[in-house]
Design a protein around this motif. Structure first.
Motif, short mmCIF file in Angstrom:
data_model
loop_
_atom_site.label_atom_id
_atom_site.label_comp_id
_atom_site.label_asym_id
_atom_site.label_seq_id
_atom_site.Cartn_x
_atom_site.Cartn_y
_atom_site.Cartn_z
N GLU A 129 56.06 25.20 5.89
CA GLU A 129 55.97 25.04 4.45
C GLU A 129 54.71 24.29 4.06
O GLU A 129 54.28 23.37 4.73
CB GLU A 129 57.21 24.31 3.93
CG GLU A 129 58.46 25.11 4.20
CD GLU A 129 59.71 24.40 3.72
OE1 GLU A 129 59.60 23.53 2.85
OE2 GLU A 129 60.78 24.75 4.22
N ASN A 130 54.12 24.72 2.95
CA ASN A 130 52.95 24.05 2.39
C ASN A 130 53.45 22.88 1.55
O ASN A 130 54.00 23.06 0.47
CB ASN A 130 52.14 25.03 1.55
CG ASN A 130 50.89 24.41 0.99
OD1 ASN A 130 50.90 23.27 0.52
ND2 ASN A 130 49.81 25.16 1.00
N GLU A 131 53.30 21.66 2.06
CA GLU A 131 53.86 20.48 1.42
C GLU A 131 53.31 20.28 0.01
O GLU A 131 54.04 19.91 -0.90
CB GLU A 131 53.59 19.23 2.25
CG GLU A 131 54.23 19.24 3.61
CD GLU A 131 55.75 19.17 3.57
OE1 GLU A 131 56.32 18.69 2.59
OE2 GLU A 131 56.37 19.62 4.55
N ARG A 135 51.36 18.58 12.50
CA ARG A 135 49.94 18.25 12.70
C ARG A 135 49.39 17.41 11.55
O ARG A 135 48.30 16.87 11.65
CB ARG A 135 49.12 19.53 12.85
CG ARG A 135 49.54 20.36 14.06
CD ARG A 135 48.74 21.63 14.19
NE ARG A 135 48.75 22.37 12.93
CZ ARG A 135 47.78 23.19 12.54
NH1 ARG A 135 46.73 23.40 13.30
NH2 ARG A 135 47.87 23.83 11.40
N VAL A 136 50.15 17.30 10.45
CA VAL A 136 49.72 16.48 9.31
C VAL A 136 50.22 15.06 9.54
O VAL A 136 51.42 14.83 9.66
CB VAL A 136 50.26 17.04 7.97
CG1 VAL A 136 49.88 16.13 6.82
CG2 VAL A 136 49.72 18.45 7.74
N LYS A 187 37.86 20.05 5.83
CA LYS A 187 38.98 20.68 5.12
C LYS A 187 40.33 20.12 5.58
O LYS A 187 41.33 20.26 4.90
CB LYS A 187 38.95 22.20 5.27
CG LYS A 187 39.34 22.71 6.64
CD LYS A 187 39.30 24.22 6.69
CE LYS A 187 39.75 24.72 8.04
NZ LYS A 187 39.68 26.17 8.14
N ASN A 188 40.34 19.46 6.74
CA ASN A 188 41.56 18.84 7.24
C ASN A 188 41.73 17.40 6.78
O ASN A 188 42.73 16.76 7.11
CB ASN A 188 41.60 18.90 8.77
CG ASN A 188 41.86 20.30 9.26
OD1 ASN A 188 42.60 21.06 8.66
ND2 ASN A 188 41.25 20.66 10.38
N LEU A 189 40.77 16.87 6.04
CA LEU A 189 40.88 15.52 5.47
C LEU A 189 41.45 15.67 4.06
O LEU A 189 40.73 15.88 3.10
CB LEU A 189 39.50 14.84 5.42
CG LEU A 189 38.81 14.63 6.76
CD1 LEU A 189 37.41 14.06 6.55
CD2 LEU A 189 39.63 13.71 7.65
N PHE A 190 42.77 15.54 3.95
CA PHE A 190 43.43 15.78 2.67
C PHE A 190 43.16 14.66 1.67
O PHE A 190 43.00 14.90 0.48
CB PHE A 190 44.94 15.93 2.86
CG PHE A 190 45.33 17.07 3.76
CD1 PHE A 190 44.50 18.16 3.96
CD2 PHE A 190 46.54 17.05 4.42
CE1 PHE A 190 44.86 19.20 4.79
CE2 PHE A 190 46.92 18.09 5.25
CZ PHE A 190 46.08 19.16 5.44
N ARG A 191 43.14 13.43 2.16
CA ARG A 191 42.95 12.27 1.27
C ARG A 191 42.55 11.09 2.14
O ARG A 191 43.07 10.90 3.24
CB ARG A 191 44.27 11.97 0.55
CG ARG A 191 44.24 10.79 -0.37
CD ARG A 191 43.81 11.19 -1.77
NE ARG A 191 44.06 10.10 -2.71
CZ ARG A 191 43.17 9.15 -2.99
NH1 ARG A 191 42.02 9.12 -2.40
NH2 ARG A 191 43.47 8.22 -3.87
N TYR A 192 41.64 10.27 1.63
CA TYR A 192 41.25 9.06 2.35
C TYR A 192 40.75 8.03 1.35
O TYR A 192 40.25 8.37 0.28
CB TYR A 192 40.20 9.34 3.43
CG TYR A 192 39.03 10.19 2.99
CD1 TYR A 192 37.86 9.63 2.48
CD2 TYR A 192 39.09 11.58 3.08
CE1 TYR A 192 36.80 10.41 2.09
CE2 TYR A 192 38.04 12.37 2.69
CZ TYR A 192 36.89 11.79 2.19
OH TYR A 192 35.84 12.58 1.80
N GLY A 204 45.63 13.69 6.88
CA GLY A 204 45.06 14.99 7.15
C GLY A 204 45.74 15.71 8.29
O GLY A 204 46.75 15.25 8.83
N ARG A 205 45.16 16.82 8.65
CA ARG A 205 45.72 17.66 9.72
C ARG A 205 44.86 17.48 10.98
O ARG A 205 43.63 17.47 10.90
CB ARG A 205 45.71 19.12 9.30
CG ARG A 205 46.30 20.06 10.35
CD ARG A 205 46.25 21.53 9.96
NE ARG A 205 47.04 21.78 8.77
CZ ARG A 205 46.54 22.19 7.60
NH1 ARG A 205 45.24 22.38 7.45
NH2 ARG A 205 47.32 22.40 6.57
N ASP A 206 45.54 17.35 12.10
CA ASP A 206 44.87 17.24 13.41
C ASP A 206 43.88 16.07 13.45
O ASP A 206 42.78 16.19 14.00
CB ASP A 206 44.14 18.55 13.77
CG ASP A 206 45.10 19.72 13.91
OD1 ASP A 206 46.24 19.51 14.36
OD2 ASP A 206 44.71 20.85 13.55
#
Length: 196
Positions: free
Chosen positions: A5-7, A98-99, A130-135, A181-183
């Motif tokens: 699922e896309n959170e 992975r998130v 693109k894997n850095l969702f928020r920082y 983020g992811r990975d």
């Protein structure tokens, strides 16, 4: 991955109120000619996922608390209408393991020129950014009395020395941050900042 699922979409779909934060990034982007049109385009994408929720524009998450607290907006009937399996405990619900988030706090200072190079290395490659969702973080920078405050999403980074946010006399100078983020390579992120 397929079947996961896309959170972010799920949170939008079930929201009663949606905060469209960081609108200052749109207004501050000189490459966007029509700022209002861009914000309306973003809101249209959100409404395609959830047309019932109120969208509130804000900057730095500043909003009147009365607009989001104790508003009695949750409707179980609406949730079950969107997801008939919501109350089914036996249903499949797989999250993307992975998130993760990575945060740390350490005493000391960073050298600004090294920090700039490190941040650039994190966000300059599209595949990893693109894997850095928020920082976000607050850093003590060598030779500076003001705290360096930064935040970002993917390749969009903002950071500056804050007037009025200065290290006090006798206050321990520390660096602290969180990445979601992811990975994420947690050890590499932490060492990257410490090596600055």
């Amino acid at each position: 991955p397929e079947g996961v699922e896309n959170e972010a979409q799920e949170q939008l779909a079930f929201a009663d109120r949606i905060l469209l934060n960081k609108i200052d990034l749109v207004y501050g982007d000189d490459t966007i000619a029509d700022k209002e049109d861009e914000l309306q385009r973003i809101e249209a994408r959100i409404r395609a996922i959830n047309g019932a929720a109120q969208i509130v524009r804000c900057q730095q998450s500043k909003i009147e608390p009365t607009g989001v607290i104790n508003i009695g907006a949750f409707s179980l009937d609406r949730v079950v209408e969107m997801d008939p399996e919501f109350l089914n405990e036996d249903g499949e619900h797989q999250h993307d393991d992975r998130v993760t988030s990575c945060s740390t706090k350490f005493a000391g200072e960073v050298v600004f020129s090294k920090l700039e190079l490190y941040i650039r290395s994190l966000i300059s490659k599209v595949e990893s950014a693109k894997n850095l969702f928020r920082y976000k973080g607050v850093l003590a920078v060598s030779g500076m009395r003001q705290k360096f405050v930064f935040q970002g999403v993917h390749m969009t980074f903002t950071g500056d020395f804050r007037d009025g946010a200065e290290w006090g006399d006798g206050e321990e100078r520390v660096c602290k941050f969180v990445f979601i983020g992811r990975d994420l390579d947690h050890d590499a992120l932490i060492m990257g900042f410490k090596d600055c």
